[in-house]
Design a protein around this motif. Structure first.
Motif, PDB file in Angstrom:
ATOM      1  N   ALA A   1     -30.171 -12.945 -34.957  1.00  0.00           N
ATOM      2  CA  ALA A   1     -30.807 -14.336 -35.491  1.00  0.00           C
ATOM      3  C   ALA A   1     -29.801 -15.425 -35.073  1.00  0.00           C
ATOM      4  O   ALA A   1     -30.287 -16.708 -34.502  1.00  0.00           O
ATOM      5  CB  ALA A   1     -30.999 -14.501 -37.021  1.00  0.00           C
ATOM      6  N   VAL A   2     -28.599 -15.375 -35.014  1.00  0.00           N
ATOM      7  CA  VAL A   2     -27.588 -16.381 -35.105  1.00  0.00           C
ATOM      8  C   VAL A   2     -27.369 -16.667 -33.726  1.00  0.00           C
ATOM      9  O   VAL A   2     -27.415 -17.863 -33.234  1.00  0.00           O
ATOM     10  CB  VAL A   2     -25.955 -16.137 -35.542  1.00  0.00           C
ATOM     11  CG1 VAL A   2     -25.007 -17.143 -35.049  1.00  0.00           C
ATOM     12  CG2 VAL A   2     -26.156 -15.921 -37.021  1.00  0.00           C
ATOM     13  N   ALA A   3     -27.466 -15.767 -32.768  1.00  0.00           N
ATOM     14  CA  ALA A   3     -27.343 -15.929 -31.253  1.00  0.00           C
ATOM     15  C   ALA A   3     -28.778 -16.706 -30.930  1.00  0.00           C
ATOM     16  O   ALA A   3     -28.497 -17.595 -29.825  1.00  0.00           O
ATOM     17  CB  ALA A   3     -27.406 -14.311 -30.571  1.00  0.00           C
ATOM     18  N   GLY A   4     -29.852 -16.309 -31.402  1.00  0.00           N
ATOM     19  CA  GLY A   4     -30.990 -17.021 -30.895  1.00  0.00           C
ATOM     20  C   GLY A   4     -31.086 -18.534 -31.339  1.00  0.00           C
ATOM     21  O   GLY A   4     -31.149 -19.346 -30.655  1.00  0.00           O
ATOM     22  N   TYR A   5     -30.370 -18.543 -32.561  1.00  0.00           N
ATOM     23  CA  TYR A   5     -30.600 -20.322 -33.166  1.00  0.00           C
ATOM     24  C   TYR A   5     -29.327 -20.926 -32.153  1.00  0.00           C
ATOM     25  O   TYR A   5     -29.402 -22.227 -32.089  1.00  0.00           O
ATOM     26  CB  TYR A   5     -30.169 -20.109 -34.420  1.00  0.00           C
ATOM     27  CG  TYR A   5     -31.488 -19.971 -35.256  1.00  0.00           C
ATOM     28  CD1 TYR A   5     -32.424 -21.140 -35.362  1.00  0.00           C
ATOM     29  CD2 TYR A   5     -31.668 -18.951 -36.054  1.00  0.00           C
ATOM     30  CE1 TYR A   5     -33.503 -21.191 -36.156  1.00  0.00           C
ATOM     31  CE2 TYR A   5     -33.046 -18.810 -36.610  1.00  0.00           C
ATOM     32  CZ  TYR A   5     -34.005 -20.038 -36.555  1.00  0.00           C
ATOM     33  OH  TYR A   5     -35.187 -19.931 -37.392  1.00  0.00           O
ATOM     34  N   LEU A   6     -28.259 -20.314 -31.921  1.00  0.00           N
ATOM     35  CA  LEU A   6     -27.425 -20.941 -31.006  1.00  0.00           C
ATOM     36  C   LEU A   6     -27.849 -21.313 -29.402  1.00  0.00           C
ATOM     37  O   LEU A   6     -27.633 -22.252 -28.888  1.00  0.00           O
ATOM     38  CB  LEU A   6     -26.050 -20.115 -31.099  1.00  0.00           C
ATOM     39  CG  LEU A   6     -25.303 -20.267 -32.081  1.00  0.00           C
ATOM     40  CD1 LEU A   6     -24.030 -19.232 -32.328  1.00  0.00           C
ATOM     41  CD2 LEU A   6     -24.712 -21.563 -32.633  1.00  0.00           C
ATOM     42  N   HIS A   7     -28.563 -20.216 -28.974  1.00  0.00           N
ATOM     43  CA  HIS A   7     -29.131 -20.238 -27.467  1.00  0.00           C
ATOM     44  C   HIS A   7     -29.782 -19.429 -27.579  1.00  0.00           C
ATOM     45  O   HIS A   7     -29.385 -18.195 -27.253  1.00  0.00           O
ATOM     46  CB  HIS A   7     -28.164 -20.592 -26.688  1.00  0.00           C
ATOM     47  CG  HIS A   7     -28.438 -21.287 -25.293  1.00  0.00           C
ATOM     48  ND1 HIS A   7     -29.258 -20.902 -24.382  1.00  0.00           N
ATOM     49  CD2 HIS A   7     -28.386 -22.714 -25.015  1.00  0.00           C
ATOM     50  CE1 HIS A   7     -29.572 -21.708 -23.517  1.00  0.00           C
ATOM     51  NE2 HIS A   7     -28.992 -22.775 -23.904  1.00  0.00           N
ATOM     52  N   LEU A   8     -31.233 -19.461 -27.330  1.00  0.00           N
ATOM     53  CA  LEU A   8     -32.297 -18.392 -27.137  1.00  0.00           C
ATOM     54  C   LEU A   8     -32.028 -17.403 -25.793  1.00  0.00           C
ATOM     55  O   LEU A   8     -32.391 -16.278 -25.915  1.00  0.00           O
ATOM     56  CB  LEU A   8     -33.494 -19.070 -27.114  1.00  0.00           C
ATOM     57  CG  LEU A   8     -34.440 -19.496 -28.325  1.00  0.00           C
ATOM     58  CD1 LEU A   8     -35.898 -20.215 -27.890  1.00  0.00           C
ATOM     59  CD2 LEU A   8     -34.877 -18.196 -29.215  1.00  0.00           C
ATOM     60  N   ILE A   9     -31.539 -18.053 -24.924  1.00  0.00           N
ATOM     61  CA  ILE A   9     -31.214 -17.301 -23.571  1.00  0.00           C
ATOM     62  C   ILE A   9     -30.384 -16.020 -23.847  1.00  0.00           C
ATOM     63  O   ILE A   9     -30.290 -15.215 -23.212  1.00  0.00           O
ATOM     64  CB  ILE A   9     -30.607 -18.168 -22.527  1.00  0.00           C
ATOM     65  CG1 ILE A   9     -31.837 -19.172 -22.295  1.00  0.00           C
ATOM     66  CG2 ILE A   9     -30.543 -17.359 -21.084  1.00  0.00           C
ATOM     67  CD1 ILE A   9     -33.179 -18.499 -21.698  1.00  0.00           C
ATOM     68  N   SER A  10     -29.317 -16.375 -24.798  1.00  0.00           N
ATOM     69  CA  SER A  10     -28.273 -15.353 -25.183  1.00  0.00           C
ATOM     70  C   SER A  10     -28.893 -13.972 -25.489  1.00  0.00           C
ATOM     71  O   SER A  10     -28.121 -13.086 -25.543  1.00  0.00           O
ATOM     72  CB  SER A  10     -27.158 -15.949 -26.173  1.00  0.00           C
ATOM     73  OG  SER A  10     -27.811 -16.075 -27.394  1.00  0.00           O
ATOM     74  N   LEU A  11     -30.196 -14.247 -26.075  1.00  0.00           N
ATOM     75  CA  LEU A  11     -30.776 -12.706 -26.585  1.00  0.00           C
ATOM     76  C   LEU A  11     -31.038 -11.971 -25.481  1.00  0.00           C
ATOM     77  O   LEU A  11     -31.255 -10.719 -25.552  1.00  0.00           O
ATOM     78  CB  LEU A  11     -31.825 -12.954 -27.260  1.00  0.00           C
ATOM     79  CG  LEU A  11     -32.003 -13.729 -28.649  1.00  0.00           C
ATOM     80  CD1 LEU A  11     -33.411 -14.165 -29.187  1.00  0.00           C
ATOM     81  CD2 LEU A  11     -31.230 -13.121 -29.496  1.00  0.00           C
ATOM     82  N   GLY A  12     -30.529 -12.277 -23.992  1.00  0.00           N
ATOM     83  CA  GLY A  12     -30.577 -11.309 -23.113  1.00  0.00           C
ATOM     84  C   GLY A  12     -29.502 -10.238 -23.119  1.00  0.00           C
ATOM     85  O   GLY A  12     -30.076  -9.092 -22.571  1.00  0.00           O
ATOM     86  N   PHE A  13     -28.802 -10.234 -24.029  1.00  0.00           N
ATOM     87  CA  PHE A  13     -27.881  -9.206 -24.538  1.00  0.00           C
ATOM     88  C   PHE A  13     -28.627  -7.895 -25.164  1.00  0.00           C
ATOM     89  O   PHE A  13     -28.151  -6.740 -25.067  1.00  0.00           O
ATOM     90  CB  PHE A  13     -26.567  -9.761 -25.168  1.00  0.00           C
ATOM     91  CG  PHE A  13     -26.918  -9.923 -26.796  1.00  0.00           C
ATOM     92  CD1 PHE A  13     -27.227  -9.083 -27.570  1.00  0.00           C
ATOM     93  CD2 PHE A  13     -26.341 -11.300 -27.232  1.00  0.00           C
ATOM     94  CE1 PHE A  13     -27.562  -9.499 -29.016  1.00  0.00           C
ATOM     95  CE2 PHE A  13     -26.793 -11.659 -28.431  1.00  0.00           C
ATOM     96  CZ  PHE A  13     -27.366 -10.583 -29.369  1.00  0.00           C
ATOM     97  N   LEU A  14     -29.821  -8.276 -25.693  1.00  0.00           N
ATOM     98  CA  LEU A  14     -30.461  -6.950 -26.314  1.00  0.00           C
ATOM     99  C   LEU A  14     -30.959  -6.071 -25.236  1.00  0.00           C
ATOM    100  O   LEU A  14     -30.797  -4.942 -25.492  1.00  0.00           O
ATOM    101  CB  LEU A  14     -31.607  -7.691 -27.001  1.00  0.00           C
ATOM    102  CG  LEU A  14     -31.536  -8.466 -28.208  1.00  0.00           C
ATOM    103  CD1 LEU A  14     -32.762  -8.983 -28.893  1.00  0.00           C
ATOM    104  CD2 LEU A  14     -30.739  -7.769 -29.156  1.00  0.00           C
ATOM    105  N   ALA A  15     -31.094  -6.387 -23.914  1.00  0.00           N
ATOM    106  CA  ALA A  15     -31.359  -5.477 -22.895  1.00  0.00           C
ATOM    107  C   ALA A  15     -30.295  -4.263 -22.771  1.00  0.00           C
ATOM    108  O   ALA A  15     -30.628  -3.061 -22.760  1.00  0.00           O
ATOM    109  CB  ALA A  15     -31.726  -6.075 -21.692  1.00  0.00           C
ATOM    110  N   ALA A  16     -29.170  -4.755 -22.781  1.00  0.00           N
ATOM    111  CA  ALA A  16     -27.979  -3.842 -22.775  1.00  0.00           C
ATOM    112  C   ALA A  16     -27.912  -3.217 -24.111  1.00  0.00           C
ATOM    113  O   ALA A  16     -27.663  -1.984 -24.003  1.00  0.00           O
ATOM    114  CB  ALA A  16     -26.755  -4.618 -22.324  1.00  0.00           C
ATOM    115  N   HIS A  17     -28.156  -3.707 -25.122  1.00  0.00           N
ATOM    116  CA  HIS A  17     -27.872  -3.003 -26.526  1.00  0.00           C
ATOM    117  C   HIS A  17     -28.914  -2.129 -26.570  1.00  0.00           C
ATOM    118  O   HIS A  17     -28.726  -0.869 -27.334  1.00  0.00           O
ATOM    119  CB  HIS A  17     -28.196  -4.035 -27.683  1.00  0.00           C
ATOM    120  CG  HIS A  17     -26.954  -4.933 -27.632  1.00  0.00           C
ATOM    121  ND1 HIS A  17     -26.707  -5.749 -28.959  1.00  0.00           N
ATOM    122  CD2 HIS A  17     -25.953  -5.132 -26.980  1.00  0.00           C
ATOM    123  CE1 HIS A  17     -25.606  -6.322 -28.609  1.00  0.00           C
ATOM    124  NE2 HIS A  17     -25.105  -5.894 -27.521  1.00  0.00           N
TER     125      HIS A  17
END
Length: 462
Positions: free
Chosen positions: A137-153
């Protein structure tokens, strides 16, 4: 010295909380959480350059610690410590540790998310998955594009699930945590897509060539980009292939995914500053590569790396270096704007009753000539902006609006400091036509000074 991205932050966080929330319904919702955080931070710490940048400094320091701890869990203590040191040597880390924008906090959140994911995979309890969910949630609220790390997770979860004999607590816990984090982003997901077209429609659709050249821009160093690729390849000599696969996916997959998304979407998101959250993964790979050396060579390798990036470290610490930026290619066709030097000229020649007018073509609005100069003026030197119609706060917008009646707005100001971006042979031409006509009819120019990127002209009433 602050530059225009930081000045945009400053103009927002000085507003009351209600005014910030009102603006976010129209523009820049993607940075809303950061604006609110900085609003309350500056209420305590003030808005000096050091105070404004301190959260980013602390965030990058925290990210280095998370990198070291993640490396220790994925590989061993030596690899983790080496990875943390490599992370600290990256010029982009130093560059964005001194930036009044959200990107340092984004890197910290991505680093912490990986660390908490590793803890949850070691013991997939509900408590540990609940600890991981807020980072999404925090990553998304700081910058939505950063949720790209979920692919690696997701890859890390798949590997752990297979190794743990298909323990369902792993995928179910991950799905629940991610689902909870994404659900909390609903307000932002409603606002951001519609605003993106206005804010970044100018970003070009990336080509294959851009996919190749993005890496030196990510690291703020061509030499380091090449070195990182070599060290990452060398790291694959390590026997812990599953951990290496997760680190490699974290370093590469988000970049490829955002490049692909930018091919078909309404806007392109392929910008270096949007992708800095992959730097911790690159530091992990490089740390493993260096740690494979004998102990006495590890220190030597780190020393060589520090020397290799020294010119780039010096470059990102130079005054005015922030404006020499990449969007996403190097911008070399303008001079960095020295707001502080321009403010000094105004302050030295100021007389009570003086007014100011800021040249307002598209670039003046974008580069914040008005807010930048006003920020560096002493408290006792605050000339009235004669061309200002409505402030950004009054408009619920990032930017102000100029007056529709410049002739009336001039009133009886005896002198006006006309401050504009350099490049106009006649400073009168730096303002919009109606304002130029009004100024020419009522004032004569008695002095013109130029500093880097800015022209300061003194106008005296006829």
């Amino acid at each position: 010295m602050l530059w225009h991205d930081e000045l945009a932050t400053l103009t927002v966080i000085r507003r009351p909380t209600g005014a910030i929330l009102a603006m976010l319904h129209h523009v820049d919702a993607v940075h809303g959480a950061y604006y609110l955080l900085m609003h309350y931070w500056t209420a305590l710490a003030g808005d000096s350059p050091a105070a404004l940048r301190l959260p980013s400094v602390l965030a990058m320091a925290g990210a280095a610690a998370c990198v070291a701890l993640s490396g220790q869990r994925m590989f061993d203590r030596r690899a983790g410590l080496t990875a943390g040191l490599v992370f600290a040597l990256i010029p982009a880390v130093a560059r964005y540790a001194q930036e009044v924008r959200s990107y340092g906090l984004v890197v910290l959140t991505a680093s912490l998310a990986l660390l908490l994911l590793l803890r949850a995979l070691e013991r997939p309890t509900a408590v540990r998955w609940l600890g991981y969910a807020p980072t999404v949630a925090v990553a998304g609220y700081l910058h939505l594009i950063s949720l790209g790390f979920l692919a690696a997770h997701l890859l890390a979860v798949a590997v752990a699930w297979w190794r743990e004999r298909r323990n369902l607590r792993i995928p179910l816990g991950f799905a629940a945590a991610v689902g909870l984090g994404l659900a909390s982003l609903y307000p932002l997901l409603r606002l951001a897509p519609a605003q993106a077209k206005r804010q970044i429609s100018w970003v070009a659709v990336p080509t294959v060539h851009d996919l190749v050249t993005i890496w030196p821009q990510l690291f703020c160093s061509t030499a380091l980009a090449v070195t990182m690729f070599l060290l990452a390849a060398f790291a694959w000599r390590d026997r812990r292939k599953a951990a290496l696969a997760v680190a490699t996916a974290s370093a590469v997959l988000p970049v490829l995914a955002i490049w692909a998304l930018s091919q078909r979407g309404a806007v392109s998101y392929f910008m270096p500053k949007y992708l800095f959250f992959v730097l911790p993964a690159w530091a992990l790979l490089a740390g493993v590569g260096i740690a494979l050396l004998r102990v006495r060579f590890v220190v030597a390798a780190l020393a060589v790396l520090a020397v290799a990036v020294a010119p780039d470290q010096i470059a990102v610490h130079r005054d005015l270096s922030h404006a020499a930026y990449t969007y996403p290619k190097p911008v070399t066709w303008f001079a960095p704007l020295d707001y502080r030097a321009a403010a000094r000229i105004v302050a030295q020649g100021y007389r009570p009753g003086d007014a100011a007018a800021y040249g307002q073509d598209w670039f003046q609005v974008w580069w914040g000539v008005d807010s930048g100069v006003e920020y560096y003026l002493p408290d006792n030197v605050k000339p009235r902006d004669v061309l200002l119609g409505q402030t950004g706060e009054q408009r619920d917008d990032l930017w102000s609006k100029l007056t529709d009646d410049p002739a009336a707005a001039l009133r009886d100001a005896p002198r006006i400091w006309l401050v504009s971006r350099a490049g106009h042979p006649d400073p009168f031409d730096s303002v919009y036509p109606a304002a130029s006509q009004a100024l020419r009819a009522n004032y004569r120019m008695v002095r013109v000074d130029e500093v880097s990127g800015i022209t300061v002209a003194l106008l005296v009433r006829l």
